[in-house]
Design a protein around this motif. Sequence first.
Motif, PDB file in Angstrom:
ATOM      1  N   ILE A 104     -23.514 -25.869 -20.338  1.00  0.00           N
ATOM      2  CA  ILE A 104     -22.571 -26.745 -21.031  1.00  0.00           C
ATOM      3  C   ILE A 104     -23.342 -27.555 -22.077  1.00  0.00           C
ATOM      4  CG2 ILE A 104     -20.965 -28.675 -20.784  1.00  0.00           C
ATOM      5  CD1 ILE A 104     -20.425 -27.720 -17.931  1.00  0.00           C
ATOM      6  N   ASN A 105     -22.824 -27.593 -23.294  1.00  0.00           N
ATOM      7  CA  ASN A 105     -23.464 -28.371 -24.355  1.00  0.00           C
ATOM      8  C   ASN A 105     -23.272 -29.866 -24.108  1.00  0.00           C
ATOM      9  OD1 ASN A 105     -24.291 -26.082 -25.961  1.00  0.00           O
ATOM     10  ND2 ASN A 105     -22.153 -25.857 -26.585  1.00  0.00           N
ATOM     11  N   GLY A 162     -11.664 -24.666 -16.307  1.00  0.00           N
ATOM     12  CA  GLY A 162     -12.074 -23.348 -16.746  1.00  0.00           C
ATOM     13  C   GLY A 162     -13.403 -22.881 -16.198  1.00  0.00           C
ATOM     14  N   THR A 163     -13.920 -23.569 -15.189  1.00  0.00           N
ATOM     15  CA  THR A 163     -15.215 -23.213 -14.625  1.00  0.00           C
ATOM     16  C   THR A 163     -15.260 -23.642 -13.166  1.00  0.00           C
ATOM     17  OG1 THR A 163     -17.606 -23.608 -14.799  1.00  0.00           O
ATOM     18  CG2 THR A 163     -16.168 -25.392 -15.458  1.00  0.00           C
ATOM     19  N   SER A 208     -19.403 -25.082  -5.234  1.00  0.00           N
ATOM     20  CA  SER A 208     -19.738 -24.478  -3.943  1.00  0.00           C
ATOM     21  C   SER A 208     -20.934 -25.151  -3.280  1.00  0.00           C
ATOM     22  CB  SER A 208     -20.023 -22.985  -4.114  1.00  0.00           C
ATOM     23  OG  SER A 208     -21.159 -22.784  -4.949  1.00  0.00           O
ATOM     24  N   LYS A 209     -21.626 -26.019  -4.024  1.00  0.00           N
ATOM     25  CA  LYS A 209     -22.839 -26.654  -3.511  1.00  0.00           C
ATOM     26  C   LYS A 209     -22.543 -28.078  -3.034  1.00  0.00           C
ATOM     27  CE  LYS A 209     -25.942 -23.964  -6.465  1.00  0.00           C
ATOM     28  NZ  LYS A 209     -26.981 -24.013  -7.516  1.00  0.00           N
ATOM     29  N   THR A 210     -23.291 -28.509  -2.037  1.00  0.00           N
ATOM     30  CA  THR A 210     -23.165 -29.869  -1.513  1.00  0.00           C
ATOM     31  C   THR A 210     -23.949 -30.831  -2.391  1.00  0.00           C
ATOM     32  OG1 THR A 210     -22.951 -29.034   0.744  1.00  0.00           O
ATOM     33  CG2 THR A 210     -23.557 -31.348   0.492  1.00  0.00           C
ATOM     34  N   PHE A 211     -23.341 -31.953  -2.703  1.00  0.00           N
ATOM     35  CA  PHE A 211     -24.011 -32.930  -3.566  1.00  0.00           C
ATOM     36  C   PHE A 211     -25.234 -33.512  -2.872  1.00  0.00           C
ATOM     37  CE2 PHE A 211     -24.898 -37.237  -4.948  1.00  0.00           C
ATOM     38  CZ  PHE A 211     -24.981 -37.067  -6.324  1.00  0.00           C
ATOM     39  N   PRO A 227     -14.692 -33.921 -19.884  1.00  0.00           N
ATOM     40  CA  PRO A 227     -15.648 -32.829 -19.713  1.00  0.00           C
ATOM     41  C   PRO A 227     -14.952 -31.467 -19.724  1.00  0.00           C
ATOM     42  CG  PRO A 227     -16.113 -34.592 -18.156  1.00  0.00           C
ATOM     43  CD  PRO A 227     -14.792 -34.916 -18.797  1.00  0.00           C
ATOM     44  N   SER A 228     -15.515 -30.505 -20.452  1.00  0.00           N
ATOM     45  CA  SER A 228     -14.972 -29.156 -20.499  1.00  0.00           C
ATOM     46  C   SER A 228     -16.096 -28.159 -20.244  1.00  0.00           C
ATOM     47  CB  SER A 228     -14.332 -28.880 -21.863  1.00  0.00           C
ATOM     48  OG  SER A 228     -15.315 -28.635 -22.855  1.00  0.00           O
ATOM     49  N   LYS A 229     -15.731 -26.887 -20.111  1.00  0.00           N
ATOM     50  CA  LYS A 229     -16.736 -25.857 -19.862  1.00  0.00           C
ATOM     51  C   LYS A 229     -17.612 -25.616 -21.083  1.00  0.00           C
ATOM     52  CE  LYS A 229     -13.670 -21.965 -20.995  1.00  0.00           C
ATOM     53  NZ  LYS A 229     -13.095 -20.704 -20.476  1.00  0.00           N
ATOM     54  N   TYR A 230     -17.190 -26.160 -22.232  1.00  0.00           N
ATOM     55  CA  TYR A 230     -17.967 -25.981 -23.456  1.00  0.00           C
ATOM     56  C   TYR A 230     -18.868 -27.167 -23.755  1.00  0.00           C
ATOM     57  CZ  TYR A 230     -14.414 -22.380 -24.188  1.00  0.00           C
ATOM     58  OH  TYR A 230     -13.580 -21.307 -24.022  1.00  0.00           O
ATOM     59  N   ASP A 231     -18.360 -28.373 -23.575  1.00  0.00           N
ATOM     60  CA  ASP A 231     -19.168 -29.535 -23.962  1.00  0.00           C
ATOM     61  C   ASP A 231     -18.777 -30.787 -23.188  1.00  0.00           C
ATOM     62  OD1 ASP A 231     -17.498 -31.533 -25.941  1.00  0.00           O
ATOM     63  OD2 ASP A 231     -16.741 -29.485 -26.032  1.00  0.00           O
TER      64      ASP A 231
END
Length: 243
Positions: free
Chosen positions: A124-125, A37-38, A64-67, A84-88
């Motif tokens: 993210i919490n 979801g993100t 979109s970013k390189t590690f 892991p979710s977009k919330y927590d």
Amino acid sequence: MKIKLFPILSILSMFYGCGFGNPEWRIDQLYVQKIEGTSKVIYNFSAWGGLDSNPHGYIILDSSKTFKVEVEKILPFYNLSNIPSKYDIEGVSHECYGTCGESYYKSVPIFKPIKTINSKDEDINLTNRIYQYRGYSDHENGLQRFVFENFKETKDSLFFYNLDDIESMNGIHLDELKLKKGDIYLQLGKNTDIKKIIADEVIIHPKTKLLVKIRHISLTPKHKISNTEISERGIFREAKIPK
């Protein structure tokens, strides 16, 4: 003539603290999992640098970013305890709490969190449940290694069937093994088939938050399994290490 090293080391530490002379990190392990979801992903990495330092752990980053290794962005967890979710994102760690060194065997194990720290990263919490070291280690099993016949996947778990422990003297057989998703890692062969599945599973009682079990399991398929046969939800896959 004796050389006084303390002033020299102090000057060097000042340079490192100011960002001058930051070590060139050599990444030796890099896994990535999409966060549903993100556009965010979560990495698990291990790297080596100057003075034998070994930063490792989890980092959230936009896909979109390189590690790159950013020590200040490492999450406070030793292991994840949920998908892991977009919330927590939830994880666990431990502190001595009077149980390190000689006092370890004199201490009484505590399995409930000694404290819980809430924070945020990339909106993210984060929930970090910190356990007593004795309680944590009493529930942590050593690495178990199995080969398995087949598997089934659900939204939150992986089920493995017809497993054999081929390493120990008294190798055990399991008809079924259930592992919850979140901290599961796929190692791929050259043809992108799954070579090995590594699971770091933390079980916490949903109501009391008591630490129930920690186990580390290596699973090798007896037969060919394509990488595409397992979904992305709750699964880490090997990522290309940036040069």
